[in-house]
Enzyme design. Sequence first.
Site, PDB file in Angstrom:
ATOM      1  CE  LYS A 284      -3.347  -1.224  -0.600  1.00 61.53           C
ATOM      2  NZ  LYS A 284      -3.663  -2.012  -1.844  1.00 61.53           N
TER       3      LYS A 284
ATOM      4  CB  SER B 116      -3.498   2.675   2.302  1.00 60.55           C
ATOM      5  OG  SER B 116      -3.718   2.079   1.054  1.00 60.55           O
TER       6      SER B 116
ATOM      7  CG  HIS C 288       4.190  -6.165  -1.231  1.00 58.60           C
ATOM      8  ND1 HIS C 288       4.398  -4.880  -1.655  1.00 58.60           N
ATOM      9  CD2 HIS C 288       2.939  -6.503  -1.645  1.00 58.60           C
ATOM     10  CE1 HIS C 288       3.325  -4.453  -2.308  1.00 58.60           C
ATOM     11  NE2 HIS C 288       2.433  -5.417  -2.327  1.00 58.60           N
TER      12      HIS C 288
HETATM   13  N1  PPS Z   1      -1.834   7.108  -9.477  1.00 62.66           N
HETATM   14  C1  PPS Z   1      -1.963   7.131  -8.150  1.00 62.66           C
HETATM   15  N2  PPS Z   1      -1.878   8.296  -7.474  1.00 62.66           N
HETATM   16  C2  PPS Z   1      -2.014   8.335  -6.126  1.00 62.66           C
HETATM   17  N3  PPS Z   1      -2.248   7.227  -5.367  1.00 62.66           N
HETATM   18  C3  PPS Z   1      -2.347   6.039  -6.006  1.00 62.66           C
HETATM   19  C4  PPS Z   1      -2.208   5.937  -7.414  1.00 62.66           C
HETATM   20  N4  PPS Z   1      -2.360   4.628  -7.744  1.00 62.66           N
HETATM   21  C5  PPS Z   1      -2.601   3.961  -6.599  1.00 62.66           C
HETATM   22  N5  PPS Z   1      -2.601   4.802  -5.559  1.00 62.66           N
HETATM   23  C6  PPS Z   1      -2.861   4.489  -4.143  1.00 62.66           C
HETATM   24  O1  PPS Z   1      -1.871   3.597  -3.659  1.00 62.66           O
HETATM   25  C7  PPS Z   1      -2.463   2.721  -2.690  1.00 62.66           C
HETATM   26  C8  PPS Z   1      -2.308   1.296  -3.171  1.00 62.66           C
HETATM   27  O2  PPS Z   1      -0.982   0.937  -2.913  1.00 62.66           O
HETATM   28  P1  PPS Z   1      -0.218  -0.236  -3.672  1.00 62.66           P
HETATM   29  O3  PPS Z   1      -0.370  -0.092  -5.114  1.00 62.66           O
HETATM   30  O4  PPS Z   1       1.154  -0.245  -3.090  1.00 62.66           O
HETATM   31  O5  PPS Z   1      -1.025  -1.515  -3.190  1.00 62.66           O
HETATM   32  S1  PPS Z   1      -0.497  -3.024  -3.259  1.00 62.66           S
HETATM   33  O6  PPS Z   1       0.419  -3.178  -2.131  1.00 62.66           O
HETATM   34  O7  PPS Z   1       0.155  -3.263  -4.532  1.00 62.66           O
HETATM   35  O8  PPS Z   1      -1.723  -3.841  -3.062  1.00 62.66           O
HETATM   36  C9  PPS Z   1      -3.916   3.146  -2.559  1.00 62.66           C
HETATM   37  O9  PPS Z   1      -3.916   4.173  -1.566  1.00 62.66           O
HETATM   38  P2  PPS Z   1      -5.207   4.607  -0.727  1.00 62.66           P
HETATM   39  O10 PPS Z   1      -6.133   5.283  -1.684  1.00 62.66           O
HETATM   40  O11 PPS Z   1      -4.699   5.566   0.319  1.00 62.66           O
HETATM   41  O12 PPS Z   1      -5.781   3.384  -0.111  1.00 62.66           O
HETATM   42  C10 PPS Z   1      -4.161   3.711  -3.946  1.00 62.66           C
HETATM   43  O13 PPS Z   1      -5.278   4.555  -4.041  1.00 62.66           O
END
Ligand code: PPS
Length: 298
Positions: A54, A143, A113
């Site tokens: 996340k 998150s 991860h």
């Molecule tokens: N383009 C972009 N811009 C801003 N934020 C983004 C973007 N893409 C993914 N996210 C946010 O990243 C969070 C998901 O994290 P991960 O991709 O690391 O998740 S995972 O571990 O692969 O399952 C999750 O955060 P939260 O919204 O706070 O839950 C996603 O909304």
Amino acid sequence: KVEKKKELEWALIPPGEVSQVDGIVLEKNICNSWDKIWNFEAKPDDLLIASYPKAGTTWTQEIVDLIQNNGDIEKSKRAPIHLRQPFLEWVRTTNSGIDQANAMPSPRTLKTHLPVQLLPPSFWEKNCKIIYVARNVKDNMVSYYYFQKMNKGLPDPGSWDEYFETFLSGKVVWGSWFDHVKGWWKKKESHPILYLFYEEMMKDPKREIRKVMEFLGKNLKEEVLDKIVYNTSFDVMKRNPMTNYINDVKMNHRLSPFMRKGVTGDWKNHFTEAQNKQLNENYEKNMADTSLSFCMEL
Ligand SMILES: Nc1ncnc2c1ncn2[C@@H]1O[C@H](COP(=O)(O)OS(=O)(=O)O)[C@@H](OP(=O)(O)O)[C@H]1O
């Protein structure tokens, strides 16, 4: 037929069951396949995207894929992100990240991860390039809480107050946030690792995308970079079925969408004053032995 196949695949996964490898909590099916994961053969031209769950992994993955494809969004729409860039320790009965990676032509881009000490040694031996992305602990925790609620492969997080304690104890899947971010930061001293921050990506996405481009040895025109900024913005990625995990059978997007809010500072809507104080104290203690720092007051 597809539904049946998906169901079958799902039925064979123990939902939410965990075990441990060297004291790190991991999904049980990952632990059961640990030898295969640990002995994975990396190649010198593999690129690895690593993160605590996340932290902005999918965002970074899509940026990398677009840079590799010179900003061509149609090429990046060739498959869902987890098929374009295999998830190293992802294990299912009919498929696994490692099987996917082994079947893939080079150069490959992989995701993990795993905490630094559990990364298969071949990545160090082959001196693979690695991009690590980190997110401030408070937003990362929020998150992750919603992700554990909506992802049937992970344990139920319980209430927010319960989860707050579990997260701080480090007994969450993929281990302690503190050990993860610090461990990868330390490794930067001896290995080619580009260490990115979610907050910096939010503040100036183009600058951070340029950093990734330079790390990958590419040289793209300004207008291509602008297109990449647009196509990796939260709103565009949320609508893109190749990045929003909408077809992942484990995820219940009605409980909480994978692309949830994509902001910094959402922790303020969740932390009580006492929790904020407790976390700040914990943070000071745990981060005393590192030069790594985060933008905490968001
Ligand atoms: N383009 C972009 N811009 C801003 N934020 C983004 C973007 N893409 C993914 N996210 C946010 O990243 C969070 C998901 O994290 P991960 O991709 O690391 O998740 S995972 O571990 O692969 O399952 C999750 O955060 P939260 O919204 O706070 O839950 C996603 O909304």
